[in-house]
Write a protein that holds these residues in place. Structure first.
Motif, mmCIF file in Angstrom:
data_model
loop_
_atom_site.group_PDB
_atom_site.id
_atom_site.type_symbol
_atom_site.label_atom_id
_atom_site.label_comp_id
_atom_site.label_asym_id
_atom_site.label_seq_id
_atom_site.Cartn_x
_atom_site.Cartn_y
_atom_site.Cartn_z
ATOM 1 N N ALA A 71 0.867 -1.200 0.000
ATOM 2 C CA ALA A 71 0.000 0.000 0.000
ATOM 3 C C ALA A 71 0.894 1.238 0.000
ATOM 4 N N LYS A 127 0.568 4.342 -0.159
ATOM 5 C CA LYS A 127 0.281 5.571 0.597
ATOM 6 C C LYS A 127 1.180 5.659 1.828
ATOM 7 N N GLN A 134 -3.245 0.168 12.062
ATOM 8 C CA GLN A 134 -2.693 -0.032 13.413
ATOM 9 C C GLN A 134 -3.566 -0.982 14.243
ATOM 10 N N GLY A 140 -3.521 -2.987 7.317
ATOM 11 C CA GLY A 140 -3.892 -2.570 8.672
ATOM 12 C C GLY A 140 -3.157 -3.298 9.775
ATOM 13 N N PHE A 141 -2.177 -4.150 9.416
ATOM 14 C CA PHE A 141 -1.461 -4.950 10.415
ATOM 15 C C PHE A 141 -0.552 -4.023 11.246
ATOM 16 N N PRO A 198 -0.593 -4.770 2.805
ATOM 17 C CA PRO A 198 0.046 -4.100 3.937
ATOM 18 C C PRO A 198 0.822 -2.864 3.484
ATOM 19 N N GLY A 199 0.736 -1.810 4.270
ATOM 20 C CA GLY A 199 1.519 -0.602 4.010
ATOM 21 C C GLY A 199 2.506 -0.406 5.135
HETATM 22 C C1 LIG Z 1 -7.462 0.297 0.988
HETATM 23 C C2 LIG Z 1 -6.271 0.274 1.857
HETATM 24 N N1 LIG Z 1 -5.441 -0.776 1.790
HETATM 25 C C3 LIG Z 1 -4.334 -0.836 2.549
HETATM 26 C C4 LIG Z 1 -4.006 0.188 3.431
HETATM 27 C C5 LIG Z 1 -2.754 0.060 4.229
HETATM 28 O O1 LIG Z 1 -2.966 0.136 5.591
HETATM 29 P P1 LIG Z 1 -1.737 -0.103 6.585
HETATM 30 O O2 LIG Z 1 -0.669 0.847 6.212
HETATM 31 O O3 LIG Z 1 -2.294 0.172 7.927
HETATM 32 O O4 LIG Z 1 -1.310 -1.508 6.389
HETATM 33 C C6 LIG Z 1 -4.865 1.297 3.548
HETATM 34 C C7 LIG Z 1 -4.564 2.371 4.477
HETATM 35 O O5 LIG Z 1 -5.243 3.346 4.645
HETATM 36 C C8 LIG Z 1 -6.024 1.336 2.732
HETATM 37 O O6 LIG Z 1 -6.864 2.374 2.781
#
Ligand SMILES: Cc1ncc(COP(=O)(O)O)c(C=O)c1O
Length: 428
Positions: free
Chosen positions: A54, A56, A201, A238-239, A284-285
């Motif tokens: 992810a 972002k 988180q 979201g991990f 995962p991001g």
């Molecule tokens: C659609 C989607 N996938 C994955 C993620 C990645 O989340 P994380 O960084 O908590 O793993 C997000 C975070 O906002 C998201 O909106």
């Protein structure tokens, strides 16, 4: 460790001297280790799966290259992230486009690039995308994002899959069924399945597991009501990641939460739900990149007041808005005194004109003085990507360190960069 913290095999004092502060520093080997764990603990253990990083959480062209080399896909959420990925030569077929308010321009760019998946967030977007495929003659493979109605234990600002969320369509009620029918009736769209992401988180696996259970039931309902067989299911990310990195040699290093703690539980739940398991993707991001990053600051001032000591540093909420946004907690140390015992508690204060610009509210420190170097851990995710220019502070440089070598991958903004694009009206 002798005296100074090292990161990616490079002495942090040396990093600060060469590149200045504030400075984001990433240890590439940590990113690669997490990618390897995704392969071993998820992709190889569970055939018929894929993983997208992810972006972002942290995206630059250099990061896109690492993800490409590691063989993962890339989740982008805007035209800017898509542009960065394509500029880095990331294969479009391994890109998926997200977003709850995609512009027509972003959808057109995704169609033109031929991205692998578009995750559609609602009915209006579905109608627009169907019209664009008809107009351009391009096809799109889509997933529909759903909100499973689960509220995990995390900060209210980073839950996303609860009932009434701005993201996706609720699994209960008729909206989703209407969207599925529309997608199936649109000649330019191939509906591959569903996507959910319940928040960030998250440290316990129960909310993820409950989401799988609910979405598996939804898949069953779509099959019996519409004869629709789900081919793909995307579990999102979201991990959770703690405050200390799992990096050898770092004082106070802590083991990270293994990915399989979440993914094994989710996969087993899905397999129990029915004989025909769809292809599963995770996104995962933070888990990939948070621990790889530190931010180095120079201590500008130490103010000892009755009851509280403030250590003021040369950055703050513009380079890390998360403590002010949602009380995110961080840990750190005085990087040039990493082996000196603590003697006092202090708050690490950012330099912005906001009382809430406190990076760490209370931490034990060795004798600290002006000119010391303070390192905040686990800033690899959602720091650079959320950075701004409040108080006209230039954005820090980003350095990628590996095996004792350090390279700038994003240049520090200059004061002139802050003026780029500005105009004074001629009649002024
Ligand atoms: C659609 C989607 N996938 C994955 C993620 C990645 O989340 P994380 O960084 O908590 O793993 C997000 C975070 O906002 C998201 O909106």
């Amino acid at each position: 460790m002798k005296g100074a913290l090292t990161w990616g095999g490079v002495d942090c004092v040396e990093l600060a001297r060469r590149f200045g502060t504030p400075l984001y520093v990433f240890d590439e080997s940590v990113i690669r280790a997490r990618c390897a764990e995704i392969r071993e603990a998820f992709l190889e253990r569970w055939p018929g799966t894929s993983a997208c990083y992810a972006s972002k959480a942290f995206l630059t062209m250099a990061m896109a290259r690492i993800v490409k080399r590691e063989g993962l896909g890339l989740d982008v959420v805007s035209g800017g992230e898509l542009h960065t990925a394509l500029a880095a030569g990331f294969p479009p077929s391994r890109i998926e486009l997200h977003g709850n308010a995609k512009s027509e321009g972003e959808l057109r760019a995704a169609l033109a690039a031929g991205v692998g998946r578009i995750i559609v967030d609602g009915v209006m977007e579905l109608e627009l995308l169907a019209a664009l495929t008809a107009e351009t003659g391009r096809r799109a493979d889509v997933l529909i994002r759903v909100a499973p109605g689960v509220t995990p234990h995390t900060h209210a600002h980073i839950v996303t899959g609860h009932a009434g969320s701005k993201f996706g369509l609720p699994i209960e009620g008729g909206l989703l069924e209407g969207a599925v029918k529309l997608a199936l009736a649109s000649p330019g769209l191939t509906l591959r399945g569903f996507h959910f992401h319940i928040g960030s988180q998250i440290f316990e696996e129960n909310s993820h597991v409950e989401s799988v259970r609910r979405v598996a039931a939804l898949m069953g309902r779509m099959k019996s009501a519409l004869g629709y067989e789900t081919e793909e299911l995307n579990f999102g990310g979201g991990f959770g990641v703690g405050k200390m990195p799992d990096v050898p040699g770092v004082p106070g290093a802590e083991p990270h939460a293994p990915l399989c703690r979440f993914t094994d539980a989710m996969m087993k739940t899905l397999e129990r739900a029915g004989p025909q398991r769809p292809v599963v993707t995770i996104e995962p991001g933070r888990w990939v990149v948070a621990e790889a990053g530190i931010t180095l600051y120079t201590v500008e001032t130490v103010k000892r007041l009755p009851g509280v000591t403030y250590v003021g540093v040369d950055g703050g909420m513009p380079d890390n808005p998360r403590p002010a946004l949602y009380q995110a907690e961080y840990a750190g140390l005085v990087a040039n005194k990493a082996d000196v015992l603590p003697v006092e508690q202090a708050a690490i204060a950012g330099k912005c004109c906001e009382t809430g610009d406190i990076l760490i509210s209370s931490i034990a420190l060795p004798p600290v003085e002006r000119g010391d170097l303070f390192a905040v851990f686990n800033t690899g995710a959602y720091n650079f990507s959320m950075a701004g220019n409040y108080n006209r502070l230039p954005r820090p440089a980003v350095v990628l360190a590996r095996n004792g070598q350090a390279n700038v991958i994003v240049a520090r903004q200059s004061y002139d960069d802050l003026l780029a694009g500005e105009r004074i009206p001629e009649n002024d």
